[in-house]
Design a protein around this motif. Structure first.
Motif, PDB file in Angstrom:
ATOM      1  N   ALA A 162      97.472  26.596  94.091  1.00  0.00           N
ATOM      2  CA  ALA A 162      96.693  24.917  92.930  1.00  0.00           C
ATOM      3  C   ALA A 162      95.860  24.366  93.167  1.00  0.00           C
ATOM      4  N   ILE A 163      95.156  24.547  94.538  1.00  0.00           N
ATOM      5  CA  ILE A 163      94.312  23.165  94.371  1.00  0.00           C
ATOM      6  C   ILE A 163      93.326  24.769  94.569  1.00  0.00           C
ATOM      7  N   SER A 164      91.808  24.052  94.056  1.00  0.00           N
ATOM      8  CA  SER A 164      90.904  24.859  93.716  1.00  0.00           C
ATOM      9  C   SER A 164      90.501  25.286  95.134  1.00  0.00           C
ATOM     10  N   ARG A 194     104.377  19.327 110.420  1.00  0.00           N
ATOM     11  CA  ARG A 194     102.921  18.236 111.518  1.00  0.00           C
ATOM     12  C   ARG A 194     101.587  17.966 110.430  1.00  0.00           C
ATOM     13  N   LEU A 195     101.936  18.687 109.650  1.00  0.00           N
ATOM     14  CA  LEU A 195     100.906  18.581 108.304  1.00  0.00           C
ATOM     15  C   LEU A 195     101.271  17.616 107.541  1.00  0.00           C
ATOM     16  N   TYR A 196     102.704  17.567 106.928  1.00  0.00           N
ATOM     17  CA  TYR A 196     102.983  15.888 106.701  1.00  0.00           C
ATOM     18  C   TYR A 196     102.865  15.262 107.256  1.00  0.00           C
ATOM     19  N   CYS A 197     103.317  15.318 108.188  1.00  0.00           N
ATOM     20  CA  CYS A 197     103.685  13.595 109.835  1.00  0.00           C
ATOM     21  C   CYS A 197     101.886  13.336 109.421  1.00  0.00           C
ATOM     22  N   ARG A 198     101.010  14.292 109.393  1.00  0.00           N
ATOM     23  CA  ARG A 198      99.643  13.609 109.935  1.00  0.00           C
ATOM     24  C   ARG A 198      99.154  13.289 108.917  1.00  0.00           C
ATOM     25  N   LEU A 199      99.374  13.803 107.536  1.00  0.00           N
ATOM     26  CA  LEU A 199      98.906  12.943 106.199  1.00  0.00           C
ATOM     27  C   LEU A 199      99.674  12.012 106.338  1.00  0.00           C
ATOM     28  N   PRO A 232     104.775   8.438  95.902  1.00  0.00           N
ATOM     29  CA  PRO A 232     104.925   9.973  96.563  1.00  0.00           C
ATOM     30  C   PRO A 232     104.398  10.036  97.482  1.00  0.00           C
ATOM     31  N   ALA A 233     104.614  10.281  98.695  1.00  0.00           N
ATOM     32  CA  ALA A 233     104.013  10.950  99.860  1.00  0.00           C
ATOM     33  C   ALA A 233     102.824  11.652  99.678  1.00  0.00           C
ATOM     34  N   PRO A 234     101.646  11.943 100.233  1.00  0.00           N
ATOM     35  CA  PRO A 234     100.781  13.278  99.985  1.00  0.00           C
ATOM     36  C   PRO A 234     100.840  14.755  99.934  1.00  0.00           C
ATOM     37  N   SER A 235     102.162  14.527 100.781  1.00  0.00           N
ATOM     38  CA  SER A 235     102.348  16.535 100.226  1.00  0.00           C
ATOM     39  C   SER A 235     102.800  16.660  98.961  1.00  0.00           C
ATOM     40  N   MET A 236     103.157  16.291  98.272  1.00  0.00           N
ATOM     41  CA  MET A 236     103.732  15.931  96.979  1.00  0.00           C
ATOM     42  C   MET A 236     103.044  16.707  96.011  1.00  0.00           C
ATOM     43  N   LEU A 237     101.427  16.424  96.861  1.00  0.00           N
ATOM     44  CA  LEU A 237     100.563  17.134  96.084  1.00  0.00           C
ATOM     45  C   LEU A 237      99.519  18.573  96.388  1.00  0.00           C
ATOM     46  N   HIS A 238     100.580  19.084  97.432  1.00  0.00           N
ATOM     47  CA  HIS A 238     100.689  20.123  98.258  1.00  0.00           C
ATOM     48  C   HIS A 238     101.545  21.207  98.005  1.00  0.00           C
ATOM     49  N   PHE A 239     103.551  20.878  98.347  1.00  0.00           N
ATOM     50  CA  PHE A 239     103.891  21.703  98.531  1.00  0.00           C
ATOM     51  C   PHE A 239     104.428  23.068  97.365  1.00  0.00           C
TER      52      PHE A 239
END
Length: 371
Positions: A153-155, A219-224, A140-147
């Protein structure tokens, strides 16, 4: 093409054989030992590898046979990630207008994100031993832990500044990729639903309503991705697959690539883009005008959601349409997604799956020559 992505390629997952599904159910119920389940998974993976080779594919996966979800099984292995169930309901839609109810798991970050050790490494080792062709690992792309959960969802106690979260997350990905590279992996694919969801006008509106800028997220998800792969070996091919939802032949998002295309195709520094194009939900091919000459666009013109094999002439006509915006030599062909992004699988049979893949290879060879 001698290097991936190949002219006829596949997104990753395959329908789980009945004996594998039954074994996983017995294991979950406590009626089978882990070692016995692992042996059955090994046998089923050997079989799906042979089937891929027999149908003519060059990029070979393990079908994601050791996973339940394409993303959760990976992300929950990162230190600091907690998976929760039943927090919200998603409404997946089918082409006939019906809906499929599903409460997908959500990921929360409650402590510092760290790489806790190899995640896909042992599975890759087995896959590599089972094929003489190019083994591919999908993560999974790292964005899957954010969007999906966003800031909530992030303390905030752990990560008052999200930039620290992004730095830890990409460091964990770099560690995993370095481990895979040391084992010999040279074909890596990131699976990302979020960038495709950000093509949907309704989802973009909801994203703005919660306080996020859809273009800034793109842009963020591309950078990740870029930060995650910055230390990869030069000879490792990296692709990303965009998906609008693939659960029991149903989908979530719709909308052409225009809202994300210029940013995505130019700011994500990878080798190939697997793009859904199996129906009108994906819009036209005009956004492909932004594709860099250094990347291959794998046209997901065939559907993993339907049993019927696509008529060859229809697929070729659509390839010709795409070639108005991007050179044919820069393109390849696939289904729009895997056949089983979750263990539940899509609404077709294993026989249907292999007939469709054989058709895929036939079309690619007729368009580009021997693959």
């Amino acid at each position: 093409m001698s290097r991936p992505p190949f002219r006829a390629d596949h997104v990753g997952s395959f329908l789980r054989p009945e004996r594998l599904r039954a074994a996983r159910e017995r294991f979950a119920a406590g009626h089978m030992a882990a070692q016995e389940l692992h042996a059955i998974e090994d046998d089923c993976i050997r079989e799906v590898v042979r089937a891929q080779e027999n149908v003519g594919l060059k990029g070979i996966t393990d079908g994601e046979f050791r996973r339940t979800f394409f993303h959760v099984d990976f992300l929950e292995r990162l230190h600091g990630v907690e998976v929760r169930y039943g927090e919200f309901a998603a409404h997946f839609k089918k082409s006939d207008g019906t809906e499929v109810g599903f409460a997908p798991p959500t990921m929360h970050v409650d402590s510092k994100v760290k790489w806790a050790g190899p995640i896909q490494g042992p599975d890759f080792d087995f896959l590599k031993s089972a094929t003489t062709r190019t083994p591919k690992v999908c993560i999974p792309a790292p964005s899957m832990l954010h969007f999906r959960g966003g800031r909530e969802a992030i303390s905030e106690g752990v990560y008052p500044d999200l930039e620290d979260f992004y730095a830890d997350l990409t460091a964990a990905y770099r560690a995993e990729i370095a481990d895979l590279a040391a084992r010999g992996l040279r074909y890596l694919q990131f699976d990302d639903t979020n960038l495709a969801y950000l093509c949907d006008p309704d989802i973009r509106a909801r994203t703005k309503a919660r306080g996020d800028d859809p273009d800034a997220l793109t842009r963020l998800y591309c950078r990740l991705i870029n930060d995650s792969i910055r230390d990869r070996p030069r000879d490792m091919t990296v692709c990303v697959h965009l998906c609008r939802g693939n659960f029991k032949s149903a989908w979530v998002a719709q909308g052409g690539y225009e809202p994300v295309a210029e940013i995505l195709l130019n700011e994500m520094k990878i080798d190939g883009f697997f793009l859904e194009y199996d129906d009108e939900r994906s819009g036209d091919f005009a956004p492909l005008r932004f594709a860099p000459k250094s990347a291959t666009v794998v046209l997901g013109l065939m559907s993993s959601k339907r049993a019927e094999p696509e008529p060859k002439d229809d697929v070729k006509r659509r390839i010709d349409e795409a070639a108005k915006y991007i050179p044919l030599s820069q393109c390849a062909l696939s289904h729009q997604c895997g056949f089983s992004s979750t263990a539940h699988g899509n609404d077709l049979t294993e026989s249907d799956q292999w007939i469709k893949l054989a058709r895929l290879v036939e079309i690619a060879e007729e368009v580009w020559g021997k693959i």
